[in-house]
Design a protein around this motif. Sequence first.
Motif, PDB file in Angstrom:
ATOM      1  N   TYR A  91      -7.619   3.171  -3.448  1.00  0.00           N
ATOM      2  CA  TYR A  91      -6.296   2.543  -3.382  1.00  0.00           C
ATOM      3  C   TYR A  91      -5.350   3.324  -4.269  1.00  0.00           C
ATOM      4  O   TYR A  91      -5.728   3.768  -5.347  1.00  0.00           O
ATOM      5  N   ASP A  97       0.649   4.430  -1.681  1.00  0.00           N
ATOM      6  CA  ASP A  97       0.497   3.853  -0.342  1.00  0.00           C
ATOM      7  C   ASP A  97       0.044   2.404  -0.559  1.00  0.00           C
ATOM      8  O   ASP A  97      -1.119   2.054  -0.315  1.00  0.00           O
ATOM      9  N   TYR A 127       0.224  -0.545   0.676  1.00  0.00           N
ATOM     10  CA  TYR A 127      -0.267  -1.500   1.667  1.00  0.00           C
ATOM     11  C   TYR A 127      -1.674  -1.176   2.161  1.00  0.00           C
ATOM     12  O   TYR A 127      -2.292  -1.979   2.847  1.00  0.00           O
ATOM     13  N   ALA A 155      -5.465  -2.473   6.022  1.00  0.00           N
ATOM     14  CA  ALA A 155      -4.392  -3.150   5.308  1.00  0.00           C
ATOM     15  C   ALA A 155      -5.036  -3.923   4.158  1.00  0.00           C
ATOM     16  O   ALA A 155      -6.038  -4.615   4.352  1.00  0.00           O
ATOM     17  N   ARG A 156      -4.476  -3.779   2.971  1.00  0.00           N
ATOM     18  CA  ARG A 156      -5.019  -4.487   1.805  1.00  0.00           C
ATOM     19  C   ARG A 156      -5.045  -5.992   2.060  1.00  0.00           C
ATOM     20  O   ARG A 156      -6.022  -6.668   1.746  1.00  0.00           O
ATOM     21  N   GLU A 157      -3.998  -6.503   2.662  1.00  0.00           N
ATOM     22  CA  GLU A 157      -3.914  -7.939   2.937  1.00  0.00           C
ATOM     23  C   GLU A 157      -5.017  -8.396   3.892  1.00  0.00           C
ATOM     24  O   GLU A 157      -5.551  -9.490   3.757  1.00  0.00           O
ATOM     25  N   TYR A 200      -4.322  -5.372  -7.055  1.00  0.00           N
ATOM     26  CA  TYR A 200      -3.181  -6.262  -7.300  1.00  0.00           C
ATOM     27  C   TYR A 200      -2.677  -6.153  -8.735  1.00  0.00           C
ATOM     28  O   TYR A 200      -1.525  -6.494  -9.006  1.00  0.00           O
ATOM     29  N   ALA A 236       1.122  -8.459  -5.347  1.00  0.00           N
ATOM     30  CA  ALA A 236       1.479  -8.896  -3.999  1.00  0.00           C
ATOM     31  C   ALA A 236       2.976  -9.159  -3.923  1.00  0.00           C
ATOM     32  O   ALA A 236       3.561  -9.753  -4.835  1.00  0.00           O
ATOM     33  N   GLU A 249       5.132  -4.453  -3.065  1.00  0.00           N
ATOM     34  CA  GLU A 249       4.779  -3.169  -2.466  1.00  0.00           C
ATOM     35  C   GLU A 249       6.003  -2.305  -2.176  1.00  0.00           C
ATOM     36  O   GLU A 249       5.960  -1.090  -2.368  1.00  0.00           O
ATOM     37  N   THR A 250       7.093  -2.917  -1.740  1.00  0.00           N
ATOM     38  CA  THR A 250       8.277  -2.130  -1.374  1.00  0.00           C
ATOM     39  C   THR A 250       8.885  -1.397  -2.559  1.00  0.00           C
ATOM     40  O   THR A 250       9.538  -0.374  -2.370  1.00  0.00           O
TER      41      THR A 250
END
Length: 139
Positions: free
Chosen positions: A32, A36, A38, A57-59, A116, A121, A124-125
């Motif tokens: 991770y 990047d 996400y 996707a991490r989510e 995290y 959470a 990310e942006t």
Amino acid sequence: MNSSDTTATAELGLRLVVPERTSVPLVARLDYSAGDPYAIRVAFHTGEDEPVEWIFARELLTVGIVRPVGEGDVRVWPSKDDSGERSVSIALSSPFGQAEFDTQVSPLAEFLHRTYEIVPAGQETTYVDLDEEIERHLA
């Protein structure tokens, strides 16, 4: 921030679920990076010269610990292993074949927790330079 503050890596023991046979143990490397935020890169070490790599996707992995999620090529859901311990199942599908893996919840959850801590959470942006990404894709 130095790279150790912006990256996380873990080795994760998996079991390849093989119908009508005993499961096959293997190792996957999870990577991770805040660059990047996400995505989690997973390299499955299957005994071949080169690992098989997927990007998740991490989510998707996070939600899959508590409830079924995903459709199409990648699905993740909570389960129990042969001893009754909580585990996570991951099903992958591609034009080259299908595979299903099981892993214990604890090491996956510990890895996700570290990601995290790197990028919380919803933030990310703030770690993505959209102008740079657009220019990179247009070049």
